[in-house]
Design an enzyme around this catalytic site. Structure first.
Site, mmCIF file in Angstrom:
data_model
loop_
_atom_site.group_PDB
_atom_site.id
_atom_site.type_symbol
_atom_site.label_atom_id
_atom_site.label_comp_id
_atom_site.label_asym_id
_atom_site.label_seq_id
_atom_site.Cartn_x
_atom_site.Cartn_y
_atom_site.Cartn_z
ATOM 1 N N ASP A 80 62.265 19.791 36.777
ATOM 2 C CA ASP A 80 62.116 18.652 37.683
ATOM 3 C C ASP A 80 61.693 19.034 39.090
ATOM 4 O O ASP A 80 61.330 18.166 39.880
ATOM 5 C CB ASP A 80 63.434 17.879 37.773
ATOM 6 C CG ASP A 80 64.489 18.659 38.561
ATOM 7 O OD1 ASP A 80 64.561 19.897 38.391
ATOM 8 O OD2 ASP A 80 65.217 18.042 39.360
ATOM 9 N N ASP B 169 59.468 24.458 39.495
ATOM 10 C CA ASP B 169 59.264 24.461 38.054
ATOM 11 C C ASP B 169 57.806 24.217 37.668
ATOM 12 O O ASP B 169 57.440 24.396 36.501
ATOM 13 C CB ASP B 169 60.128 23.379 37.386
ATOM 14 C CG ASP B 169 61.614 23.617 37.583
ATOM 15 O OD1 ASP B 169 62.023 24.789 37.552
ATOM 16 O OD2 ASP B 169 62.351 22.636 37.779
ATOM 17 N N ASP C 75 65.291 24.026 32.711
ATOM 18 C CA ASP C 75 65.768 24.333 34.053
ATOM 19 C C ASP C 75 67.206 23.806 34.162
ATOM 20 O O ASP C 75 67.561 22.823 33.501
ATOM 21 C CB ASP C 75 64.860 23.652 35.079
ATOM 22 C CG ASP C 75 65.404 23.753 36.485
ATOM 23 O OD1 ASP C 75 65.670 24.878 36.925
ATOM 24 O OD2 ASP C 75 65.572 22.699 37.125
#
Length: 560
Positions: free
Chosen positions: A432, A436, A233
């Protein structure tokens, strides 16, 4: 003699095996025993078990932080290496959070307890390590399957050895047959086979915990060594997740500090994240901000106000255009900043262009080095983000990533992970945020940045407490080292029995007249288990952490 050797072997094995639990004992030893609580205006030292949420505590220089708490006052460097694995102390000030079991530095802190007992980070770490050490890795199924056939096969070999020696052996046939059968039963060692996997898992998960890598299960530890693709990410993982001022480009007639002070004076009255970043950047440069009057916010375009009698506009090119101000030479500068993944902020003073500033979500200083290390390990790195393609590609260039999946909606991130898996890849997802969590759960191994949300951490198989991508490198290295150690253990156990049992049965007697005494068989049996335990303990000395980069990665970022 046989009983003595067997008991001695068991003693040495038990002592070596106890060493594999060192990680848990070390973690338990980190806990503070007492806390200094402020009650009724006086300080009182009490057992840490008696601290409750909301208690006000005083932490003196050099003392351990007893619980998770919010800093009320004071400033001090705090050594968090025993929890996060990061060697550099972190300066803690009012509003920051301190973690239980970390060590206060040179200053005194007054804090308020927010998590105590089983809710503290250290308690959660110990619980996860115990949970992982009690779980079975998939490779354990091989050892279990072999062990299931081991005993009946050994008994059959012992019976066959007795029969052959009794019918074909020299006199005294009965004695030789009995001794050979006993030697087979003694030298056969299912213990080494049973210890091969769990001991390495215990050492590996404990070593990970001490490096700030929390592994939820032995299966995750094993699967991590098979990864060939790591999906990252962007926001909060590769980047810091908060915007920061990166550039100030004034036009002729304005100095950088002068322009920044005027813009920050206006933005100080705005609640927008970009405004906060600009004000923070001005304060970091030590600029004094003048007072602004007549503040007005234009939705979606920017803000304007009067500063020292001068009309200042701050925002988009459209804001300047609506005021009849042509950006002029600022347009190419803004375009170049946008190409770098930064958000340009135009400024005009008294009806003329004054300059352009840039705000970006800056790349973490160790992201580029960590990604380079992942590539050296043979992993393909992919950035997955909901941000624009232009911004994502700018960040990817800074950290050396060639494959970017941009403008992916949160609900579709898991679909992208499954698409990669359908291509035959073994995928690790690092993230995080709440958005996600589905992708972390869908990946073969989900790795959550420990500084992120609780939802992401709960959905992940591995948690990186430090919040740094170097933890991904450490996790992969640890997994590979652990699996290599397990295979060595299984080889030792299987090779020992493959050689020892036939020799004990008398396979060498027809050729060289060699027979194995039950006493030597007992010593060999003890040494076989000890060799497996000793080899597992070698993993504790294995270096798995990544040294910090000599130079930080280039700074960059993305738009709001």
């Amino acid at each position: 003699m046989i009983l003595t050797l067997i008991l001695l072997g068991r003693l040495l094995e038990a002592r070596a095996e106890a060493g594999t639990g060192e990680a848990i004992r070390a973690l338990l030893g980190l806990q503070a025993r007492t806390a200094r609580v402020v009650r009724d205006g006086t300080q009182e030292e009490i057992p840490v078990e008696d601290v409750v949420v909301g208690d006000e505590l005083v932490i003196r220089p050099g003392e351990k932080v007893p619980v998770v708490a919010a800093v009320l006052s004071g400033s001090s460097p705090v050594d968090e290496s025993m929890v996060t694995g990061e060697p550099m102390p972190v300066i803690k000030r009012a509003g920051d959070t301190v973690i239980g079991a970390t060590v206060n530095g040179s200053g005194a802190l007054r804090v308020r307890a927010s998590k105590v007992g089983a809710d503290t980070m250290l308690a959660q770490i110990i619980r996860l390590v115990r949970q992982a050490q009690a779980s079975k890795a998939p490779i354990q199924r091989l050892a279990d399957a072999v062990s299931g056939y081991f005993v009946p096969v050994v008994i059959a070999i012992a019976v066959a050895a007795f029969a052959l020696w009794y019918t074909l052996g020299p006199p005294p046939a009965l004695t030789l047959a009995l001794v050979s059968a006993v030697a087979v039963l003694i030298i056969a060692c299912p213990c080494a086979l049973g210890l091969a996997t769990p001991l390495s898992v215990m050492v590996g998960t404990g070593k990970g915990a001490r490096a700030g890598i929390l592994i939820r299960s032995a299966e995750a530890l094993e699967t991590a060594h098979k990864l060939d693709t790591v999906v990252l990410d962007k926001t909060g993982t590769v980047t810091a997740g908060t915007p920061a001022l990166t550039d100030v480009h004034p036009v002729d007639g304005f100095g950088k500090d002068e322009l920044l002070a005027l813009v920050a004076a206006v933005e100080e009255m705005s609640e927008h994240p970009l405004a906060t970043a600009i004000v923070a950047g001005a304060r970091q440069r030590g600029l004094a901000l003048p007072e602004a009057d007549g503040f007005d916010s234009v939705t979606g375009k920017g803000v304007k106000a009067t500063v020292d009698g001068r009309t200042v506009l701050v925002g988009t090119a459209r804001l300047l255009g609506d005021a009849g101000i042509a950006p002029g030479g600022l347009a190419p500068v803004a375009s170049g900043l946008s190409a770098q993944g930064k958000t340009p902020v135009f400024a005009a003073v008294d009806g003329t262009p004054a300059g352009v500033l840039a705000v970006a979500d800056t790349v973490k200083e160790d992201s580029a080095a960590a990604i380079a290390a992942l590539r050296r390990l043979g992993l393909e790195v992919v950035i997955l983000t909901g941000d624009t393609a232009r911004t994502a590609e700018a960040i990817a260039r800074q950290v050396g990533v060639a494959h970017v999946l941009a403008e992916v909606l949160p609900q579709h991130k898991a679909d992208e992970i499954r698409r990669l898996q359908r291509e035959g890849r073994t995928v690790g997802m690092v993230g995080d945020g709440i958005n996600d969590a589905p992708a972390l759960a869908a990946a073969d191994v989900g790795l959550a940045i420990g500084t992120g949300t609780d939802v992401a951490v709960e959905a992940a198989d591995i948690t990186l407490i430090s919040g740094s991508l170097t933890g991904v490198v450490t996790a992969v290295r640890l997994s590979r080292a652990t699996m290599r150690n397990i295979r060595q253990n299984l080889f030792f156990a299987l090779a020992y029995n493959a050689v020892g049992v036939p020799v004990a049965a008398g396979a060498l007697y027809p050729l060289w007249g060699i027979r194995l005494s039950p006493i030597l068989a007992a010593a060999a049996m003890a040494l076989s288990s000890l060799s497996v335990v000793t080899n597992a303990s070698r993993l504790r000395r294995r270096r798995i952490t990544q040294p910090p980069p000599a130079n930080g990665a280039d700074q960059g970022g993305g738009p709001r």
